[in-house]
Enzyme design. Sequence first.
Site, short mmCIF file in Angstrom:
data_model
loop_
_atom_site.label_atom_id
_atom_site.label_comp_id
_atom_site.label_asym_id
_atom_site.label_seq_id
_atom_site.Cartn_x
_atom_site.Cartn_y
_atom_site.Cartn_z
N ASN A 195 -10.20 -0.58 -0.43
CA ASN A 195 -8.75 -0.50 -0.28
C ASN A 195 -8.12 -1.08 -1.54
OD1 ASN A 195 -6.03 -0.95 0.31
ND2 ASN A 195 -6.41 -1.63 2.40
N HIS A 205 -3.28 6.85 2.46
CA HIS A 205 -3.70 5.56 1.91
C HIS A 205 -5.11 5.25 2.39
CE1 HIS A 205 -4.15 1.39 1.07
NE2 HIS A 205 -3.88 0.98 2.30
N CYS A 214 0.81 -1.22 0.00
CA CYS A 214 0.00 0.00 0.00
C CYS A 214 0.84 1.28 0.00
CB CYS A 214 -0.94 0.00 1.20
SG CYS A 214 -1.95 -1.49 1.32
#
Length: 338
Positions: free
Chosen positions: A294, A263, A128
């Site tokens: 996500n 993020h 990520c």
Amino acid sequence: MTQPTHRGTLNPPAGAKHARIWGVGGYRPERVVTNEEVCTWIDSSDEWIRERSGIVSRRWAAPEESVVDMAEQAARKALASAGINPSQVGAIILATVTHPYQTPAAAPILADRLGATPAAAFDISAACAGYCHGISLANDMVRGGSAEYVLVVGVEKLSDFTDRHDRGTAFIFGDGAGAAVVGPSDFPGIGPTVWGSDGAQWETISQRDPWTSVRDHDVDWPAIGMAGQSVFRWAVWSMAPVAQAALDKAGVSADDLDAFIPHQANMRIIDAMIKQLKLPAHIPVARDIAETGNTSAASIPLATERMLEQGEAPHGGLALQIGFGAGLVYAAQVVVLP
């Protein structure tokens, strides 16, 4: 060390004094997967998922749609936004953990698709935080003279590696791609990167089994597993200081920001970071996770594109971006928005 007299002197690389992001682009697959659909696979509810993560829906790629397909869509938009031809790209950095081939990397295939050959092209695996790692590398490459323009892509097809029956992860992940073009600038456009890793906690987010287990043993598909509470605590308590350090190294304060683009892991993590950073209420914050889920390495550029397109963040404004995830790894920097 003294230069040997019997050898020639190497020509030093010559790069730009500064670098900046020239343009961004994003790609979201067509298929919208709602919480209600997810709840047909796991014992949960739309209310519980929203409360725990802030996610309302996510996008999943079509079965035949690949990481390279999605990366190409985002990359073409970023190049068009930057006004740069593929032939001007000197390097492509592609951040992903879901390209299904151990080798070759996705980046050289993308370079060929775009017509950017013979640009240097390689993948990085920083989960990520991959996009922020890529921006840091691109900044150094432009300033160091390795390339004039660098295409940075974050792309994931996490639906391929999601266990639909795992109540702890089935609702979290989405697919998508985001890209940015980094090039020379007459002003500082990318601040110092604060990054690092904590490999002692590698098991908190990881593929359940190595590929060798698929060969040697009778195991299920190696989906991605996560120790949710451990990851949540790490992100909440450890990442705000990293974000603050990025502000300090850039020489700006939270009050100077025009956007905060973390993020898109969890809405509660975002809210906790806002509180710890004492971010002024008027500063817009990316909340792309609500409709995108996500998307790992793709989440920050996707959120950036949405904020710019919808007028939530100003072109030319200052944005703090921070990525964090499996490894455990993290990276943060302040950038001037294109």
